[in-house]
Design an enzyme around this catalytic site. Structure first.
Site, PDB file in Angstrom:
ATOM      1  N   THR A  73     -13.164  -9.577 -11.035  1.00  0.00           N
ATOM      2  CA  THR A  73     -12.273  -9.298 -12.202  1.00  0.00           C
ATOM      3  C   THR A  73     -12.941  -8.738 -13.329  1.00  0.00           C
ATOM      4  O   THR A  73     -13.875  -9.245 -13.645  1.00  0.00           O
ATOM      5  CB  THR A  73     -11.708 -10.907 -12.472  1.00  0.00           C
ATOM      6  OG1 THR A  73     -11.283 -11.249 -11.124  1.00  0.00           O
ATOM      7  CG2 THR A  73     -10.578 -10.773 -13.302  1.00  0.00           C
ATOM      8  N   THR A 104     -11.322   5.147  -6.622  1.00  0.00           N
ATOM      9  CA  THR A 104     -11.794   3.583  -7.181  1.00  0.00           C
ATOM     10  C   THR A 104     -12.925   3.480  -6.155  1.00  0.00           C
ATOM     11  O   THR A 104     -14.144   3.743  -6.003  1.00  0.00           O
ATOM     12  CB  THR A 104     -10.707   2.698  -7.109  1.00  0.00           C
ATOM     13  OG1 THR A 104     -10.085   2.697  -5.787  1.00  0.00           O
ATOM     14  CG2 THR A 104      -9.785   2.907  -8.123  1.00  0.00           C
ATOM     15  N   THR A 113      -2.024   1.118  -2.380  1.00  0.00           N
ATOM     16  CA  THR A 113      -2.484   1.529  -4.016  1.00  0.00           C
ATOM     17  C   THR A 113      -2.764   2.642  -3.655  1.00  0.00           C
ATOM     18  O   THR A 113      -3.977   3.121  -3.500  1.00  0.00           O
ATOM     19  CB  THR A 113      -3.778   0.865  -3.898  1.00  0.00           C
ATOM     20  OG1 THR A 113      -3.835  -0.448  -3.896  1.00  0.00           O
ATOM     21  CG2 THR A 113      -4.244   1.021  -5.533  1.00  0.00           C
ATOM     22  N   LYS A 120      -5.514   9.001  -3.978  1.00  0.00           N
ATOM     23  CA  LYS A 120      -6.684   7.960  -4.012  1.00  0.00           C
ATOM     24  C   LYS A 120      -5.991   6.964  -3.287  1.00  0.00           C
ATOM     25  O   LYS A 120      -4.663   6.782  -3.283  1.00  0.00           O
ATOM     26  CB  LYS A 120      -7.038   7.728  -5.098  1.00  0.00           C
ATOM     27  CG  LYS A 120      -6.278   7.051  -6.227  1.00  0.00           C
ATOM     28  CD  LYS A 120      -6.065   5.407  -6.045  1.00  0.00           C
ATOM     29  CE  LYS A 120      -7.499   4.727  -5.858  1.00  0.00           C
ATOM     30  NZ  LYS A 120      -6.916   3.377  -5.668  1.00  0.00           N
TER      31      LYS A 120
END
Lengths: 357, 357
Positions: free
Chosen positions: A357, A106, A143, A132
């Site tokens: 977002t 990401t 994450t 990742k």
């Protein structure tokens, strides 16, 4: 192993269910949407993504584990996934590891892979992994999506024990920003192609096998911290002399999470005062006048105050390096713990205020 | 009331000791050095600073409360303090409040004062206060020095009860960066000049008096958040419908502390996914599919996912404002709590990476 967040993404729920079957033959991963907070549609989408992979690969649907990473609340773009999964399956190759590691990124700036080979029963056995990371990185876990594979034959229960130990010393010891994500997943698949006798704690080479798994996990975890969002420094925070192990852990994590400590590292400042303050509010038992702090072994604080021979220039030189260690001795007992972390830069704020977002 | 950090600055220790005497007649405050982690010398310096003030004012030494704010580990510059205290004492005046509020600033950009007048026993009674904040601001309490005064006659024990209540609803409900300092102190002095009957819970005007003290505390606390280091937004985070009050508190604090949430506010992004993630890892009981989130009352999340009529443009307009509220309803019970906080900007990182040892 999965996130401890009470809000869990649809693919995490699907993987948890499927783990009961204990038979994993494929993973299918997307980046861009976390498929979290997406309700029933999200569950249906995660299962459909896995089904698409199962069909393309000719394996049972329940043996496919779906994983997602990206923005929370964004539904999966199922039309693109329906087109993409067969294409990805058709492109599978022994040389495809790098492309896969790159595809799951990401805000990571580089793909993260690691591999180790050991001999078990006289045969070469390989353990490989990709991960990742970048943001929402905090122990338990991060994450983080990480996938380990091995060609060893390993009993499923033993595989899980081995993974738990490795995660405890790697992915659960890193912190970027203190936020725990909804999607963290570490999967470990073994296919038995190496032909060794099934590994379990009873096998005489169980320990070297587990050490190799730990090493791959540790390498991946280090790469995640080193590539933390906006990070300019890699920092190893060790607390020793704590009254208990959990106390050492609390203190090390408080230091690794403190925004004021992290910004001081970014500034290349040997600011030990903020380190002491973080230890003080960590919840660990502390006697201020016993604390000792070293940067790369160089004494900065002794007896809870600036060391008599506080070498500012030398400490500044250490803090300007890309990587350094901080060792905090509480002088109260034998508890010890280590956390791997990074600094917090203006770039971190820029990335996360712009990642919309 | 004092910091809960286990590492406490010398002036905090001196104030704690002196509180036993229950007679405070003066405060003497410096900014620039926190006089924390300064060992025995620090204790001697804090006492000497108080003694200098006692001599200059002709009051007992034990009735003078010393406070410090600034860099940890830096000894007080006693020569300048020895010269400055008599000068400050000579300059005391009824109009000096503003100058004092300005003098205690560190990275604050503006002085913080508040005052309220109420009638007790038919007489006007005043409660005034000043505070400094800016960084290391986190509930229980904040790098915060706050000084409240009143001309009311109040029983010492009652004064403390009243202050504890007010702090619980003001200074303990704000968060800038999640770091708890070594120096937090809130002092409340009453001199009885208003000539009312001594206030205590038995007095029929006890409640309005306490309400006025709460109001002054609340005003000061809001000013601290509004002037948080690098802050561009003032945000009121309310959690309701939690299973318990402490659960509501945990969830509200996790949201207010989350670096990812704070940077999204800075970006003006109605990023509700990060808010849900923070609630999820807060430790509060959560059922993801019940969560409801509103920005300034405008529904963004319902049933744990994006609301059917998610008005992105309108939400973005709200998030671009200087101040807004987030209300998170967990729909599990009656627990409720509120935290006042701010965003995290590149400027925060700049300030704290440049504010050197």
């Amino acid at each position: 192993m999965f996130t401890t967040n009470r809000v869990q993404a649809a693919p995490v729920k699907v993987c948890r269910e499927r783990l009961r079957g204990r038979r994993a033959m494929a993973v299918v991963i997307n980046s861009g949407s976390a498929n979290a907070c997406t309700g029933r549609q999200g569950m249906a989408d995660a299962k459909r993504m896995a089904r698409l992979a199962a069909v393309a690969l000719g394996v049972p649907e329940a043996a496919v584990f779906p994983c997602s990473t990206g923005t929370i609340g964004k539904p999966l773009p199922m039309d693109r996934i329906a087109r993409g999964v067969p294409q990805a399956a058709a492109a599978l190759s022994e040389e495809g590891g790098e492309a896969a590691a790159r595809a799951i990124m990401t805000t990571d700036t580089a793909p993260k892979q690691a591999a180790v080979e050991v001999r078990i029963d006289g045969r070469p056995v390989r353990i490989g992994g990709m991960a990742k990371g970048a943001g929402m990185i905090e122990p338990n876990m991060a994450t983080l999506l990480a996938f380990l594979t091995t060609d060893a034959t390993v009993e499923p229960r033993a595989l899980r024990t081995c993974l738990r130990g490795a995660v405890g010393e790697s992915f659960n010891r890193i912190s970027v920003d203190g936020d725990t994500s909804t999607n963290d997943t570490v999967l470990f698949l073994a296919n038995g192609l190496a032909g060794n006798r099934a590994l379990s704690p009873a096998h005489r080479e169980w320990k070297p096998f587990c050490a190799a798994v730990r090493e791959v996990s540790r390498l991946l975890a280090m790469k995640i911290v080193d590539d933390g969002e906006g990070a300019t420094k890699f920092v190893v925070v060790t607390v020793k002399g704590a009254r208990t192990g959990p106390d050492a852990r609390r203190a090390a994590r408080a230091v690794a999470r403190s925004l004021l400590v992290k910004t001081s590292w970014y500034g290349g400042d040997p600011n030990w005062g903020r380190v002491i303050a973080a230890v003080g509010y960590s919840g660990a038992a502390v006697e201020a006048e016993r604390i000792e702090i070293r940067f790369n072994g160089k004494l900065a604080v002794q007896g809870g105050r600036k060391a008599p021979r506080f070498a500012l220039k030398e400490l500044e030189r250490i803090l300007k390096q890309r990587a350094f260690s901080i060792t905090i001795d509480l002088h109260l007992g034998r508890g010890t713990d280590t956390v791997y972390t990074c600094d917090c830069s203006e770039e971190y704020v820029r990335i996360n205020s712009a990642y919309l977002t």
